[in-house]
Design a protein around this motif. Sequence first.
Motif, mmCIF file in Angstrom:
data_model
loop_
_atom_site.group_PDB
_atom_site.id
_atom_site.type_symbol
_atom_site.label_atom_id
_atom_site.label_comp_id
_atom_site.label_asym_id
_atom_site.label_seq_id
_atom_site.Cartn_x
_atom_site.Cartn_y
_atom_site.Cartn_z
ATOM 1 N N VAL A 96 0.890 -1.171 0.000
ATOM 2 C CA VAL A 96 0.000 0.000 0.000
ATOM 3 C C VAL A 96 0.921 1.211 0.000
ATOM 4 O O VAL A 96 1.689 1.409 0.951
ATOM 5 N N ARG A 97 0.892 2.002 -1.053
ATOM 6 C CA ARG A 97 1.855 3.098 -1.194
ATOM 7 C C ARG A 97 1.271 4.156 -2.119
ATOM 8 O O ARG A 97 0.147 4.027 -2.605
ATOM 9 N N GLY A 98 2.044 5.197 -2.396
ATOM 10 C CA GLY A 98 1.549 6.309 -3.199
ATOM 11 C C GLY A 98 1.389 5.942 -4.670
ATOM 12 O O GLY A 98 2.099 5.084 -5.205
ATOM 13 N N ALA A 99 0.447 6.631 -5.325
ATOM 14 C CA ALA A 99 0.155 6.337 -6.729
ATOM 15 C C ALA A 99 1.301 6.731 -7.658
ATOM 16 O O ALA A 99 1.284 6.381 -8.840
ATOM 17 N N ASP A 100 2.304 7.436 -7.139
ATOM 18 C CA ASP A 100 3.465 7.731 -7.993
ATOM 19 C C ASP A 100 4.213 6.448 -8.344
ATOM 20 O O ASP A 100 5.010 6.451 -9.288
ATOM 21 N N LEU A 101 3.940 5.361 -7.615
ATOM 22 C CA LEU A 101 4.634 4.104 -7.896
ATOM 23 C C LEU A 101 3.763 3.120 -8.683
ATOM 24 O O LEU A 101 4.188 1.999 -8.951
ATOM 25 N N LEU A 102 2.559 3.586 -9.082
ATOM 26 C CA LEU A 102 1.659 2.713 -9.854
ATOM 27 C C LEU A 102 2.357 2.184 -11.104
ATOM 28 O O LEU A 102 2.240 1.014 -11.460
ATOM 29 N N ASP A 103 3.112 3.038 -11.782
ATOM 30 C CA ASP A 103 3.702 2.573 -13.039
ATOM 31 C C ASP A 103 4.995 1.780 -12.837
ATOM 32 O O ASP A 103 5.564 1.270 -13.792
ATOM 33 N N SER A 104 5.449 1.645 -11.585
ATOM 34 C CA SER A 104 6.569 0.741 -11.294
ATOM 35 C C SER A 104 6.075 -0.681 -11.046
ATOM 36 O O SER A 104 6.844 -1.638 -11.143
ATOM 37 N N THR A 105 4.801 -0.805 -10.685
ATOM 38 C CA THR A 105 4.287 -2.106 -10.257
ATOM 39 C C THR A 105 4.401 -3.187 -11.339
ATOM 40 O O THR A 105 4.820 -4.302 -11.038
ATOM 41 N N PRO A 106 4.082 -2.884 -12.605
ATOM 42 C CA PRO A 106 4.259 -3.941 -13.622
ATOM 43 C C PRO A 106 5.708 -4.435 -13.704
ATOM 44 O O PRO A 106 5.942 -5.637 -13.837
ATOM 45 N N ARG A 107 6.676 -3.541 -13.560
ATOM 46 C CA ARG A 107 8.079 -3.974 -13.551
ATOM 47 C C ARG A 107 8.342 -4.908 -12.378
ATOM 48 O O ARG A 107 9.058 -5.904 -12.491
#
Length: 301
Positions: free
Chosen positions: A188-199
């Motif tokens: 559970v973290r900030g949405a700035d890391l949403l696009d890191s999640t697929p990696r």
Amino acid sequence: MPPPCYRGRFAPSPTGPLHAGSMLAALGSWLLARQAGGQWLLRIEDIDPPREVPGAAQAQLRTLAAFGLRHDGGIEYQSRRGPLYQRALDRLLTDGLAFECHCSRSDLAAVGGIHRQCVAGAQRPDPAIRLRVPDGCEIAFDDLIHGHVKQRVDVEVGDFVLRRADGPWAYQLAVVVDDAAQGITDVVRGADLLDSTPRQILLQRALGLPTPRHAHLPLLLGDDGRKLSKSDAARPVDDASPLPALRMLWQALGQPPLAADAGSVAAFLDAATAAFRLECVPGTPPPVSAAAHNGSARLRD
Ligand code: GLU
């Protein structure tokens, strides 16, 4: 022993004091872990010395304590976990899933910085290591707040760095190794890391590690519409007066006012743990005044 059904975490980088945006992630992840009767672990992500500020980690720990966000177990420091990252990297190299790369930033400028094949003009003594992202690689996951998210990792990111040419471990590798080693079930973290999640999901699959559930909390925006960043050191939350900031964060998490507003941090957190509803958390950033974290929030009007 069966694995615990909920293990959350907060993983700040010690680049400055915690501001309202970081505290939103801390509070949201803490509330979900406590509500689930689970554990909430703390990890200091100190693998990028040039960006670190001396004393910042200690200041962050003091802030979490002032806000009543107690963690379970010992604190992990990424700077002490190099051997784990090395083992994961060795495995990826042995399996042919990672490769040495001599390309510099300027070598890749012509292709928008997205690595699909090596174009290095010169060999360097300290090559980076990248994960090979297969052509057509699409990663999808269901975020508990943002719903179905997907990314073409080959096109949007390319082969990404696991260890930088100058030596440091990349965040993507360290976070995946640590979340697995700490048995994290919920990120559970900030949405700035949403696009890191697929990696990170791609790396979990490459390493045979489980993928946790994900919930990406809204980012707080300043008056100018820009994200408040942790390096915005001028605007730390006030350890001496946590309640106004907790109330503001509660509203920024989309939660209706607590029935009986508690007069102490401990009472506030008890009431908040009982009342928190993930389905109320907005998927888009709420408009928050940059001054909000000090208690004068537009949201509180
Ligand atoms: N260390 C990262 C940060 O402070 C957070 C990493 C994570 O939660 O995955 O932004």
